[in-house]
Enzyme design. Structure first.
Site, PDB file in Angstrom:
ATOM      1  N   GLU A  95       1.015  -3.846   9.628  1.00  0.00           N
ATOM      2  CA  GLU A  95       2.017  -4.825   9.256  1.00  0.00           C
ATOM      3  C   GLU A  95       2.850  -4.364   8.064  1.00  0.00           C
ATOM      4  O   GLU A  95       2.374  -3.630   7.207  1.00  0.00           O
ATOM      5  CB  GLU A  95       1.335  -6.163   8.933  1.00  0.00           C
ATOM      6  CG  GLU A  95       0.743  -6.764  10.194  1.00  0.00           C
ATOM      7  CD  GLU A  95      -0.031  -8.047   9.971  1.00  0.00           C
ATOM      8  OE1 GLU A  95       0.154  -8.971  10.782  1.00  0.00           O
ATOM      9  OE2 GLU A  95      -0.803  -8.133   9.014  1.00  0.00           O
ATOM     10  N   CYS A 108       6.827  -4.270   1.603  1.00  0.00           N
ATOM     11  CA  CYS A 108       5.424  -3.909   1.428  1.00  0.00           C
ATOM     12  C   CYS A 108       4.979  -3.207   2.713  1.00  0.00           C
ATOM     13  O   CYS A 108       5.105  -3.781   3.794  1.00  0.00           O
ATOM     14  CB  CYS A 108       4.641  -5.200   1.190  1.00  0.00           C
ATOM     15  SG  CYS A 108       2.866  -4.981   1.135  1.00  0.00           S
ATOM     16  N   CYS A 115      -8.981   0.034   6.735  1.00  0.00           N
ATOM     17  CA  CYS A 115      -9.220   0.688   5.447  1.00  0.00           C
ATOM     18  C   CYS A 115     -10.712   0.941   5.305  1.00  0.00           C
ATOM     19  O   CYS A 115     -11.533   0.115   5.681  1.00  0.00           O
ATOM     20  CB  CYS A 115      -8.731  -0.190   4.302  1.00  0.00           C
ATOM     21  SG  CYS A 115      -8.954   0.585   2.680  1.00  0.00           S
ATOM     22  N   CYS A 119     -13.260  -3.529   0.456  1.00  0.00           N
ATOM     23  CA  CYS A 119     -13.376  -4.515  -0.633  1.00  0.00           C
ATOM     24  C   CYS A 119     -13.785  -5.878  -0.071  1.00  0.00           C
ATOM     25  O   CYS A 119     -13.328  -6.279   1.000  1.00  0.00           O
ATOM     26  CB  CYS A 119     -12.050  -4.631  -1.377  1.00  0.00           C
ATOM     27  SG  CYS A 119     -11.536  -3.068  -2.126  1.00  0.00           S
ATOM     28  N   CYS A 122     -10.970  -8.572   0.870  1.00  0.00           N
ATOM     29  CA  CYS A 122      -9.770  -8.095   1.581  1.00  0.00           C
ATOM     30  C   CYS A 122      -9.993  -8.118   3.091  1.00  0.00           C
ATOM     31  O   CYS A 122     -10.951  -7.547   3.608  1.00  0.00           O
ATOM     32  CB  CYS A 122      -9.418  -6.681   1.117  1.00  0.00           C
ATOM     33  SG  CYS A 122      -8.080  -5.937   2.054  1.00  0.00           S
ATOM     34  N   GLY A 169      -4.468  -0.608   4.099  1.00  0.00           N
ATOM     35  CA  GLY A 169      -4.932   0.759   3.865  1.00  0.00           C
ATOM     36  C   GLY A 169      -4.896   1.193   2.413  1.00  0.00           C
ATOM     37  O   GLY A 169      -4.258   0.569   1.564  1.00  0.00           O
ATOM     38  N   SER A 201      -0.102   1.558  -4.764  1.00  0.00           N
ATOM     39  CA  SER A 201      -1.210   0.723  -5.231  1.00  0.00           C
ATOM     40  C   SER A 201      -2.514   1.344  -4.732  1.00  0.00           C
ATOM     41  O   SER A 201      -2.638   1.673  -3.559  1.00  0.00           O
ATOM     42  CB  SER A 201      -1.048  -0.690  -4.668  1.00  0.00           C
ATOM     43  OG  SER A 201      -2.148  -1.491  -5.024  1.00  0.00           O
ATOM     44  N   SER A 223      -5.799  -1.523  -8.520  1.00  0.00           N
ATOM     45  CA  SER A 223      -6.478  -2.780  -8.194  1.00  0.00           C
ATOM     46  C   SER A 223      -7.807  -2.819  -8.934  1.00  0.00           C
ATOM     47  O   SER A 223      -8.753  -2.130  -8.550  1.00  0.00           O
ATOM     48  CB  SER A 223      -6.691  -2.854  -6.681  1.00  0.00           C
ATOM     49  OG  SER A 223      -5.435  -2.889  -6.047  1.00  0.00           O
ATOM     50  N   LEU A 224      -7.853  -3.608  -9.987  1.00  0.00           N
ATOM     51  CA  LEU A 224      -9.016  -3.591 -10.883  1.00  0.00           C
ATOM     52  C   LEU A 224     -10.073  -4.610 -10.467  1.00  0.00           C
ATOM     53  O   LEU A 224     -11.210  -4.257 -10.173  1.00  0.00           O
ATOM     54  CB  LEU A 224      -8.514  -3.850 -12.306  1.00  0.00           C
ATOM     55  CG  LEU A 224      -9.276  -3.190 -13.422  1.00  0.00           C
ATOM     56  CD1 LEU A 224      -9.369  -1.688 -13.243  1.00  0.00           C
ATOM     57  CD2 LEU A 224      -8.578  -3.500 -14.758  1.00  0.00           C
ATOM     58  N   ASN A 305      -6.128 -14.886  -1.580  1.00  0.00           N
ATOM     59  CA  ASN A 305      -5.716 -15.483  -0.313  1.00  0.00           C
ATOM     60  C   ASN A 305      -6.902 -15.472   0.635  1.00  0.00           C
ATOM     61  O   ASN A 305      -7.306 -14.409   1.102  1.00  0.00           O
ATOM     62  CB  ASN A 305      -4.542 -14.711   0.283  1.00  0.00           C
ATOM     63  CG  ASN A 305      -3.309 -14.877  -0.575  1.00  0.00           C
ATOM     64  OD1 ASN A 305      -2.901 -15.996  -0.877  1.00  0.00           O
ATOM     65  ND2 ASN A 305      -2.739 -13.777  -1.021  1.00  0.00           N
ATOM     66  N   CYS A 348      -0.810 -11.140   0.226  1.00  0.00           N
ATOM     67  CA  CYS A 348      -1.707 -10.017  -0.071  1.00  0.00           C
ATOM     68  C   CYS A 348      -3.076 -10.233   0.545  1.00  0.00           C
ATOM     69  O   CYS A 348      -3.655 -11.294   0.406  1.00  0.00           O
ATOM     70  CB  CYS A 348      -1.956  -9.920  -1.574  1.00  0.00           C
ATOM     71  SG  CYS A 348      -0.529  -9.557  -2.507  1.00  0.00           S
TER      72      CYS A 348
HETATM   73  N1  SAH Z   1      -5.539  -0.298  -0.908  1.00  0.00           N
HETATM   74  C1  SAH Z   1      -4.628  -0.495  -1.949  1.00  0.00           C
HETATM   75  C2  SAH Z   1      -3.326  -1.118  -1.504  1.00  0.00           C
HETATM   76  C3  SAH Z   1      -3.404  -2.218  -0.503  1.00  0.00           C
HETATM   77  S1  SAH Z   1      -4.119  -3.724  -1.025  1.00  0.00           S
HETATM   78  C4  SAH Z   1      -5.250  -1.301  -3.078  1.00  0.00           C
HETATM   79  O1  SAH Z   1      -6.335  -1.828  -2.900  1.00  0.00           O
HETATM   80  O2  SAH Z   1      -4.643  -1.349  -4.138  1.00  0.00           O
HETATM   81  C5  SAH Z   1      -2.814  -4.436  -1.987  1.00  0.00           C
HETATM   82  C6  SAH Z   1      -3.284  -5.469  -3.009  1.00  0.00           C
HETATM   83  O3  SAH Z   1      -3.734  -6.678  -2.381  1.00  0.00           O
HETATM   84  C7  SAH Z   1      -4.459  -4.964  -3.836  1.00  0.00           C
HETATM   85  O4  SAH Z   1      -4.294  -5.249  -5.205  1.00  0.00           O
HETATM   86  C8  SAH Z   1      -5.581  -5.778  -3.270  1.00  0.00           C
HETATM   87  O5  SAH Z   1      -6.624  -5.850  -4.151  1.00  0.00           O
HETATM   88  C9  SAH Z   1      -4.927  -7.097  -2.997  1.00  0.00           C
HETATM   89  N2  SAH Z   1      -5.708  -7.954  -2.104  1.00  0.00           N
HETATM   90  C10 SAH Z   1      -6.532  -7.572  -1.115  1.00  0.00           C
HETATM   91  N3  SAH Z   1      -7.073  -8.634  -0.514  1.00  0.00           N
HETATM   92  C11 SAH Z   1      -6.576  -9.719  -1.127  1.00  0.00           C
HETATM   93  C12 SAH Z   1      -6.734 -11.130  -0.929  1.00  0.00           C
HETATM   94  N4  SAH Z   1      -7.504 -11.617   0.049  1.00  0.00           N
HETATM   95  N5  SAH Z   1      -6.064 -11.963  -1.733  1.00  0.00           N
HETATM   96  C13 SAH Z   1      -5.229 -11.486  -2.686  1.00  0.00           C
HETATM   97  N6  SAH Z   1      -5.029 -10.175  -2.909  1.00  0.00           N
HETATM   98  C14 SAH Z   1      -5.695  -9.296  -2.139  1.00  0.00           C
HETATM   99 FE1  SF4 Z   2      -8.633  -1.211   1.245  1.00  0.00          FE
HETATM  100 FE2  SF4 Z   2      -7.023  -2.097  -0.707  1.00  0.00          FE
HETATM  101 FE3  SF4 Z   2      -8.174  -3.819   1.035  1.00  0.00          FE
HETATM  102 FE4  SF4 Z   2      -9.668  -2.587  -0.784  1.00  0.00          FE
HETATM  103  S1  SF4 Z   2      -8.007  -4.054  -1.192  1.00  0.00           S
HETATM  104  S2  SF4 Z   2     -10.161  -2.817   1.391  1.00  0.00           S
HETATM  105  S3  SF4 Z   2      -8.673  -0.598  -0.882  1.00  0.00           S
HETATM  106  S4  SF4 Z   2      -6.656  -2.246   1.519  1.00  0.00           S
END
Ligand code: SAH
Ligand code: SF4
Length: 383
Positions: A95, A108, A115, A119, A122, A169, A201, A223-224, A305, A348
């Site tokens: 997407e 975006c 991925c 996480c 996510c 990803g 990112s 992404s911390l 989200n 996100c």
């Molecule tokens: N893999 C990379 C880029 C894609 S994720 C990364 O992790 O940085 C893009 C952003 O969306 C990241 O900061 C991620 O932590 C955040 N994200 C992932 N799942 C989310 C969710 N359910 N709600 C809000 N932000 C989320």
């Molecule tokens: Fe992958 Fe980024 Fe989602 Fe973590 S937040 S699973 S690194 S896409």
């Protein structure tokens, strides 16, 4: 005519296209012309490229193509955000999301189908890893969005001013395909975007942060999500390989090359998990410990989200505000991300590219028919 599969010219940065043209016996300036037709004018038909010699057009027709990704569905949110679902074959889809704002248009885009980082919070991570996208598949998202939007808005001006690699990803786990795609975004003969307006990112692939600093420094977001290793190990499993102190040191090294003098830290606010005052205090201590200059980072707090099966909840607005206040009082620039496009699952972490679920895709296509895109000029005003 050759029987080999034609080369997809979206796969090449300008040097790559020049090498391809050289193999056809053509000079570099021909490659530049071709590159501009493709990326600046959105042409995918060699017949359209009127200033290319007929002989070259003939050669290209025999061995090359400009192959975009099929669009499976397109949705427009109440707030003007548009999401496209692209088919990348074998049941996978990715997407891209366009977010119009008054002073910019941000796209975006995705770097992988699924991925591997996994996480907790996510939706893409829950889906698992399918495969890396190629350079052409990364660029096809920008190519399509830019030229679709220009046609839709009836403009010859650039519509996408910012690109964020924040779709599906982990871009730094697809480094070889990412870097040529970034080069095309930055190239004046391509999209001509400023380095400050292209953001990678990452969840923290330390060695690749160092390589990006050398190969193609653009804005960096990390992404911390946690202030200490124990919690981050659970939320972002990659932390077990590259713990926080190593990650912070890599961020400091990156700053010497970055187009901006700060790193953006993304922090997804999870109710009762990482959103307490003690987490904010630990975060402030982490930033202080690694400070080598005044302001070296900014925080972007992201409201979580939710998606089915995450088992996590979004922090309440007062909790987010209190957390932001603690960071700000310690002199850390902090913003709270406005959620966009959540009515179409484009926010996100909601990007799952679930093309295998045919029912859902069918529903999306039906919805798309009911909600046609607005006529020219209506985009920024929202749906
Ligand atoms: N893999 C990379 C880029 C894609 S994720 C990364 O992790 O940085 C893009 C952003 O969306 C990241 O900061 C991620 O932590 C955040 N994200 C992932 N799942 C989310 C969710 N359910 N709600 C809000 N932000 C989320
Ligand atoms: Fe992958 Fe980024 Fe989602 Fe973590 S937040 S699973 S690194 S896409």
């Amino acid at each position: 005519m050759s029987t080999a599969t034609p080369a997809n010219l979206l796969e090449f940065d300008l040097d790559g296209l020049a090498a391809f043209c050289e193999r056809l016996g053509e000079k570099r300036f021909r490659a530049t012309q071709l590159f501009r037709w493709i990326h600046q004018r959105g042409a995918d038909d060699f017949g359209q490229m009127s200033d290319l010699a007929k002989s070259l057009r003939g050669k290209l027709e025999g061995c090359a193509t400009v192959r975009a990704l099929p669009v499976v569905a397109q949705h427009m949110s109440q707030d003007g955000t548009i999401k496209w679902l692209f088919d990348v074959g074998a049941g996978d889809a990715v997407e891209a999301v366009f977010i119009p704002e008054d002073d910019r248009g941000t796209l975006c885009i995705s770097s992988q189908a699924g991925c591997a980082v996994g996480c907790r919070f996510c939706s893409t991570g829950h889906q698992g890893f399918s495969r890396n996208l190629t350079t052409g598949e990364i660029l096809a998202q920008l190519w399509f969005a830019e030229h679709f939007l220009r046609r839709h808005l009836g403009t010859a001006e650039r519509v996408v001013s910012n690109v964020v690699m924040m779709g599906m990803g982990e871009p730094l786990q697809n480094y070889a395909a990412l870097v040529p795609a970034l080069r095309v975004m930055l190239d004046d003969h391509g999209y001509g975007l400023s380095r400050r307006r292209v953001t990678v990112s990452t969840s923290g692939v330390v060695p690749m942060i160092d390589r990006l600093a050398q190969d193609c420094p653009v804005a960096l977001a990390v992404s911390l999500h946690a202030p200490g290793d124990a919690l981050r190990d659970k939320l972002v499993p990659l932390n077990r390989k590259y713990p926080l102190d190593e990650l912070m040191a890599a961020c400091q090294r990156y700053l010497a090359h970055a187009p901006r003098d700060f790193i953006t830290f993304e922090y997804c606010m999870l109710d009762g998990v990482n959103d307490q005052p003690e987490h904010a205090r630990e975060l402030i201590a982490l930033v202080e410990r690694h400070r080598t200059q005044g302001v070296w980072c900014k925080f972007n707090l992201i409201p979580f989200n939710p998606f089915p099966a995450s088992g996590l909840k979004r922090s309440g607005a007062p909790q987010v505000a209190a957390f932001a206040r603690l960071l700000a009082d310690a002199g850390i620039v902090t913003t709270v991300r406005k959620t966009r496009g959540d009515d179409i699952d484009a926010a996100c972490g909601q990007l799952a590219g679930d093309v295998k679920d045919r029912t859902r895709v069918a529903q999306r296509i039906a919805l798309q028919r009911q909600v046609p895109l607005q006529p020219a000029g209506g985009l920024a005003a929202g749906g």
